[in-house]
Write a protein that holds these residues in place. Structure first.
Motif, PDB file in Angstrom:
ATOM      1  N   SER A 183       0.719  -1.182   0.180  1.00 52.51           N
ATOM      2  CA  SER A 183      -0.007  -0.050  -0.066  1.00 52.51           C
ATOM      3  C   SER A 183       0.831   1.364  -0.028  1.00 52.51           C
ATOM      4  O   SER A 183       0.524   2.290   0.185  1.00 52.51           O
ATOM      5  N   VAL A 184       2.195   1.100   0.152  1.00 50.89           N
ATOM      6  CA  VAL A 184       3.098   2.390   0.138  1.00 50.89           C
ATOM      7  C   VAL A 184       3.648   2.867  -1.296  1.00 50.89           C
ATOM      8  O   VAL A 184       4.072   1.797  -2.069  1.00 50.89           O
ATOM      9  N   LYS A 185       3.327   3.852  -1.550  1.00 51.70           N
ATOM     10  CA  LYS A 185       3.768   4.248  -2.971  1.00 51.70           C
ATOM     11  C   LYS A 185       5.013   5.070  -2.907  1.00 51.70           C
ATOM     12  O   LYS A 185       5.255   6.225  -2.547  1.00 51.70           O
ATOM     13  N   ALA A 186       5.880   4.370  -3.282  1.00 51.28           N
ATOM     14  CA  ALA A 186       7.547   4.850  -3.158  1.00 51.28           C
ATOM     15  C   ALA A 186       7.621   5.841  -4.174  1.00 51.28           C
ATOM     16  O   ALA A 186       8.386   6.683  -4.033  1.00 51.28           O
ATOM     17  N   LEU A 187       7.070   5.691  -5.530  1.00 50.15           N
ATOM     18  CA  LEU A 187       7.064   6.626  -6.586  1.00 50.15           C
ATOM     19  C   LEU A 187       5.479   6.668  -6.888  1.00 50.15           C
ATOM     20  O   LEU A 187       4.974   5.721  -7.373  1.00 50.15           O
ATOM     21  N   ASP A 188       5.283   8.051  -6.997  1.00 48.41           N
ATOM     22  CA  ASP A 188       3.894   8.441  -7.499  1.00 48.41           C
ATOM     23  C   ASP A 188       3.796   9.300  -8.567  1.00 48.41           C
ATOM     24  O   ASP A 188       3.899  10.552  -8.310  1.00 48.41           O
ATOM     25  N   ASP A 189       3.827   8.877  -9.748  1.00 50.28           N
ATOM     26  CA  ASP A 189       3.664   9.660 -11.002  1.00 50.28           C
ATOM     27  C   ASP A 189       5.036  10.703 -11.094  1.00 50.28           C
ATOM     28  O   ASP A 189       4.742  12.047 -11.169  1.00 50.28           O
ATOM     29  N   VAL A 190       6.126  10.418 -10.961  1.00 53.35           N
ATOM     30  CA  VAL A 190       7.361  11.137 -11.037  1.00 53.35           C
ATOM     31  C   VAL A 190       7.480  11.586 -12.215  1.00 53.35           C
ATOM     32  O   VAL A 190       7.763  10.483 -13.181  1.00 53.35           O
ATOM     33  N   CYS A 191       7.794  12.823 -12.713  1.00 54.13           N
ATOM     34  CA  CYS A 191       8.189  13.181 -13.943  1.00 54.13           C
ATOM     35  C   CYS A 191       9.333  13.895 -13.817  1.00 54.13           C
ATOM     36  O   CYS A 191       9.454  14.745 -12.796  1.00 54.13           O
ATOM     37  N   LEU A 192      10.661  13.601 -14.625  1.00 52.31           N
ATOM     38  CA  LEU A 192      11.956  14.508 -14.138  1.00 52.31           C
ATOM     39  C   LEU A 192      12.613  14.251 -15.526  1.00 52.31           C
ATOM     40  O   LEU A 192      12.944  13.160 -16.300  1.00 52.31           O
ATOM     41  N   ASP A 193      13.238  15.293 -15.790  1.00 54.81           N
ATOM     42  CA  ASP A 193      14.345  15.263 -16.834  1.00 54.81           C
ATOM     43  C   ASP A 193      15.566  15.926 -16.491  1.00 54.81           C
ATOM     44  O   ASP A 193      15.838  16.850 -15.526  1.00 54.81           O
ATOM     45  N   VAL A 194      16.653  15.150 -16.668  1.00 56.31           N
ATOM     46  CA  VAL A 194      18.137  15.546 -16.282  1.00 56.31           C
ATOM     47  C   VAL A 194      18.850  15.946 -17.556  1.00 56.31           C
ATOM     48  O   VAL A 194      19.093  14.981 -18.239  1.00 56.31           O
ATOM     49  N   GLU A 195      19.225  17.152 -17.633  1.00 52.48           N
ATOM     50  CA  GLU A 195      19.998  17.448 -18.913  1.00 52.48           C
ATOM     51  C   GLU A 195      21.398  17.005 -18.765  1.00 52.48           C
ATOM     52  O   GLU A 195      21.971  16.892 -17.669  1.00 52.48           O
ATOM     53  N   ARG A 196      21.867  16.943 -20.097  1.00 53.79           N
ATOM     54  CA  ARG A 196      23.334  16.416 -20.170  1.00 53.79           C
ATOM     55  C   ARG A 196      24.263  17.354 -19.868  1.00 53.79           C
ATOM     56  O   ARG A 196      23.999  18.478 -19.838  1.00 53.79           O
ATOM     57  N   GLY A 197      25.472  16.835 -19.114  1.00 50.57           N
ATOM     58  CA  GLY A 197      26.196  17.733 -18.702  1.00 50.57           C
ATOM     59  C   GLY A 197      25.924  18.624 -17.599  1.00 50.57           C
ATOM     60  O   GLY A 197      26.239  19.757 -17.241  1.00 50.57           O
ATOM     61  N   CYS A 198      25.025  18.278 -16.561  1.00 48.91           N
ATOM     62  CA  CYS A 198      24.405  19.132 -15.717  1.00 48.91           C
ATOM     63  C   CYS A 198      24.451  18.270 -14.291  1.00 48.91           C
ATOM     64  O   CYS A 198      24.534  16.957 -14.378  1.00 48.91           O
ATOM     65  N   ILE A 199      24.637  18.978 -13.196  1.00 52.08           N
ATOM     66  CA  ILE A 199      24.186  18.084 -11.823  1.00 52.08           C
ATOM     67  C   ILE A 199      23.028  18.314 -11.160  1.00 52.08           C
ATOM     68  O   ILE A 199      22.376  19.720 -11.085  1.00 52.08           O
ATOM     69  N   VAL A 200      22.146  17.446 -11.039  1.00 49.63           N
ATOM     70  CA  VAL A 200      20.909  17.291 -10.449  1.00 49.63           C
ATOM     71  C   VAL A 200      20.865  17.161  -8.794  1.00 49.63           C
ATOM     72  O   VAL A 200      21.401  16.033  -8.863  1.00 49.63           O
ATOM     73  N   GLY A 201      20.518  17.785  -7.948  1.00 54.37           N
ATOM     74  CA  GLY A 201      20.474  17.633  -6.540  1.00 54.37           C
ATOM     75  C   GLY A 201      19.020  17.356  -5.976  1.00 54.37           C
ATOM     76  O   GLY A 201      17.940  17.789  -6.369  1.00 54.37           O
ATOM     77  N   LEU A 202      18.889  15.832  -5.747  1.00 60.58           N
ATOM     78  CA  LEU A 202      17.792  15.302  -5.507  1.00 60.58           C
ATOM     79  C   LEU A 202      17.590  15.389  -3.785  1.00 60.58           C
ATOM     80  O   LEU A 202      18.310  14.603  -3.114  1.00 60.58           O
ATOM     81  N   VAL A 203      16.709  16.159  -3.474  1.00 61.00           N
ATOM     82  CA  VAL A 203      16.722  16.345  -1.876  1.00 61.00           C
ATOM     83  C   VAL A 203      15.148  15.956  -1.508  1.00 61.00           C
ATOM     84  O   VAL A 203      14.156  15.767  -2.044  1.00 61.00           O
ATOM     85  N   GLY A 204      15.240  15.873  -0.121  1.00 61.55           N
ATOM     86  CA  GLY A 204      13.999  15.331   0.500  1.00 61.55           C
ATOM     87  C   GLY A 204      14.090  14.577   1.818  1.00 61.55           C
ATOM     88  O   GLY A 204      15.311  14.014   1.990  1.00 61.55           O
ATOM     89  N   ALA A 205      13.076  14.436   2.486  1.00 58.31           N
ATOM     90  CA  ALA A 205      13.484  13.820   3.748  1.00 58.31           C
ATOM     91  C   ALA A 205      13.570  12.253   3.785  1.00 58.31           C
ATOM     92  O   ALA A 205      13.200  11.771   2.626  1.00 58.31           O
ATOM     93  N   ASN A 206      13.907  11.576   4.643  1.00 61.88           N
ATOM     94  CA  ASN A 206      13.890  10.196   4.638  1.00 61.88           C
ATOM     95  C   ASN A 206      12.552   9.792   4.132  1.00 61.88           C
ATOM     96  O   ASN A 206      11.660   9.814   4.726  1.00 61.88           O
ATOM     97  N   GLY A 207      12.340   8.569   3.196  1.00 62.71           N
ATOM     98  CA  GLY A 207      11.286   8.041   2.817  1.00 62.71           C
ATOM     99  C   GLY A 207      10.530   8.736   1.630  1.00 62.71           C
ATOM    100  O   GLY A 207       9.312   8.411   1.339  1.00 62.71           O
ATOM    101  N   SER A 208      11.107   9.827   1.271  1.00 63.67           N
ATOM    102  CA  SER A 208      10.338  10.600   0.240  1.00 63.67           C
ATOM    103  C   SER A 208      10.464  10.069  -0.975  1.00 63.67           C
ATOM    104  O   SER A 208       9.845  10.664  -2.036  1.00 63.67           O
ATOM    105  N   GLY A 209      11.387   9.146  -1.357  1.00 60.41           N
ATOM    106  CA  GLY A 209      11.213   8.446  -2.733  1.00 60.41           C
ATOM    107  C   GLY A 209      12.741   8.705  -3.447  1.00 60.41           C
ATOM    108  O   GLY A 209      12.750   8.094  -4.719  1.00 60.41           O
ATOM    109  N   LYS A 210      13.556   9.222  -2.712  1.00 60.44           N
ATOM    110  CA  LYS A 210      14.882   9.437  -3.586  1.00 60.44           C
ATOM    111  C   LYS A 210      15.637   8.340  -4.100  1.00 60.44           C
ATOM    112  O   LYS A 210      15.907   7.922  -5.239  1.00 60.44           O
TER     113      LYS A 210
END
Length: 573
Positions: A354-381
């Protein structure tokens, strides 16, 4: 257990010396009893060396290798007696028979590991003598098969017989081959696959395929060694290949010391030579002797006879830090012409019950970039990282890398596309040196220059250092360096700064920016150190309850209302 090369070379020299002396001296002094005894002992030593490789290097627990040896012995005896083949052809038959039986073993090897695999192979060893009795039309049942010695035991040079020389050569060859394989890139990949299947897949290694290949190759080797049994004994029968033989080979490795080059020889001498030859009057109690000796060794010398001695000889001591700056790594240029997103995640959903680890996640990571993925524990990172790298299959949605949907691909296949990750808990391999833990990255996937050419100073520091001497923070650095050396285009780093000192975090920040600016690497970093994330990231993505709740540049995200409520210390950004 890891050994420095000096100790390893010394152990190899001891094995070669003992094998040669026991193969030559009994013949020279004219003792047929000791000649026969040490012919068989050298064969057992060779078998135990293969068992040692299987148990320690490949991390495969098998209690059935004695049965494979018996298959090879019977195949050779039948080839020579029933079909009139010469011994070289019988040797080939023995190897093929051992390989065939191991293929049957390899089927469960793909699915089960550890002692579960041991129980599967144990059942085969238990029924093998009964199978020989059942197929008596071919095996001659309880009567066995007689194999005349022929010229095997005729003096060849002085009083030396070809059989004694060959048995000694097989023991020596097995030890040399084990050392050579252990020092090779293939051997390191086998150890990585055995130690951590997850980490192996991130390096493009397929653990199941490696396990099966190892099983088949060791089976063929043991089958081939079995071809020596008929000339030694002159007779093969079901009584010679009971479960006791498989247990002997397994315990010889434990008693001698798992992973030690000299361990198999010490174990065979202790468990077989002493009760069966030196204390021949007590031969009926050999099973009891195996149990008592194994129990005493495991209680008093948990690393085995040779392993305990090696541990006392080892001179490595803990270090306070590597005398090396990650900021100074040589970074090669990437493809400046590449356009578009490196990773494109669309409508990704993943549930665990019943736990949704990922819920309709949309994300684009551009080439040659640094993307920081942040959030509390259990947020789905980490769940998102697992989905991108193939460790978790999406319930629905897609993940596009290099114009290909990778959402159904295996982690090893994704790694070969140039997508490499690290883990929250560093994957460090205790059977490799600290340097080999790093260098394995340059031996897999699409690596560039050899590691020792890129990092000569670090190579000189770590090539003989045991991983036990590396503090936690430096273990994290080792995993990051290994990922860097894969030369992958896309790096996904799961809490890479955890446990690092302030200086080391600064070095990591410089390295990440250089990888972006000079090598055009694409980096996704999951990190709770917000200061680090805001210093290096081009884009920050915040997650909560499996959803992306905000994204933008560090400047935009600093004032975002959703970010302020998620992080108490966001003003540090």
């Amino acid at each position: 257990m890891f050994m420095t090369r000096t100790i390893e070379n010394g152990q190899l020299a001891c094995v070669l010396t003992c094998a040669v002396l026991t193969g030559v001296v009994p013949d020279l002094v004219g003792s047929s009893y000791w000649s026969y005894s040490f012919q068989y002992v050298n064969v057992l030593v060779a078998l135990a060396i293969v068992q040692n490789f299987l148990l320690y290097d490949a991390n495969q627990t098998s209690f059935g290798q004695g049965a494979i040896f018996g298959v090879g012995a019977y195949a050779a005896a039948m080839a020579m007696t029933s079909y009139g083949l010469y011994w070289p052809a019988a040797l080939l038959c023995a190897a093929l028979a051992g390989c065939f039986v191991s293929i049957i073993y390899a089927v469960p090897a793909l699915r089960v590991q550890g002692y579960y695999l041991g129980f599967v192979t144990l059942s085969v060893a238990m029924v093998f003598p009964e199978m020989l009795m059942t197929f008596d039309e071919f095996t001659n049942g309880v009567n066995g098969i007689s194999t005349p010695a022929g010229t095997w035991k005729q003096p060849l040079l002085f009083s030396l017989t070809p059989l004694s020389l060959l048995c000694a050569a097989v023991a020596c060859g097995a030890a040399i081959a084990h050392v050579a394989l252990r020092r090779s890139a293939l051997g390191r990949k086998i150890r990585v696959a055995g130690a951590s299947p997850e980490a192996a897949q991130t390096l493009g290694i397929r653990p199941g395929l490696v396990r099966s290949a190892v099983f088949c190759s060791t089976g063929a080797t043991m089958g081939a060694i079995g071809a020596l049994y008929p000339p030694i004994v002159g007779f093969v029968s079901p009584a010679a290949f009971h479960l006791e033989l498989s247990i002997l080979l397994f315990l010889a490795v434990i008693v001698g010391g798992r992973g030690q080059i000299l361990g198999p020889l010490a174990g065979i001498y202790m468990l077989y030579l002493v009760p069966n030859v030196l204390l021949v009057d007590l031969v009926d109690y050999r099973l009891l002797a195996y149990g008592v000796i194994a129990l005493l060794v495991m209680l008093m010398l948990p690393d085995g006879l040779v392993g305990t001695l090696e541990r006392h000889l080892r001179t490595s001591s803990p270090i306070n830090g590597l005398r090396f700056s990650m900021a100074d790594l040589p970074v090669s240029g990437g493809d400046p012409g590449a356009k578009g997103p490196a990773i494109s995640v669309a409508a990704a959903c993943k549930s665990f019950g019943s736990v949704k680890a990922l819920d309709d996640v949309c994300l684009d990571v551009e080439r040659g970039c640094i993307v920081g993925l942040v959030g509390a524990n259990g947020s789905g990172k980490t769940s998102l990282i697992n989905a991108i790298t193939g460790f978790s299959q999406l319930d629905k949605g897609s993940i596009i890398v290099r114009d290909s949907d990778i959402s159904a691909k295996s982690p090893a296949a994704i790694a070969k596309l140039g997508v490499i990750r690290t883990f929250q808990t560093p994957r460090i391999f205790g059977s490799l040196t600290a340097w080999e833990n790093i260098a394995i990255g340059s031996e897999t996937v699409a690596a560039g220059k050899p590691a020792h050419d890129m990092l000569p100073d670090l190579h000189s520091q770590l090539r003989s250092l045991h991983t036990d001497a590396i503090p936690h923070g430096q273990r994290r650095s080792i995993e990051v360096l290994r990922a860097f050396l894969t030369n992958a285009d896309i790096l996904l780093l799961d809490e890479p700064a955890a446990g690092l000192s302030k200086e080391e975090r600064s070095q990591l920040a410089i390295l990440l920016r250089r990888l972006r600016d000079e090598a055009r690497r694409t980096i996704v970093i999951v990190e709770h150190d917000l200061d680090l994330v805001w210093r290096v990231a081009d884009k920050i993505v915040a997650m909560e309850n499996g959803r992306v709740v905000a994204h933008g540049s560090p400047g935009e995200m600093r004032q975002h209302k959703d970010i302020k409520k998620l992080f108490v210390s966001v003003e540090h950004a």
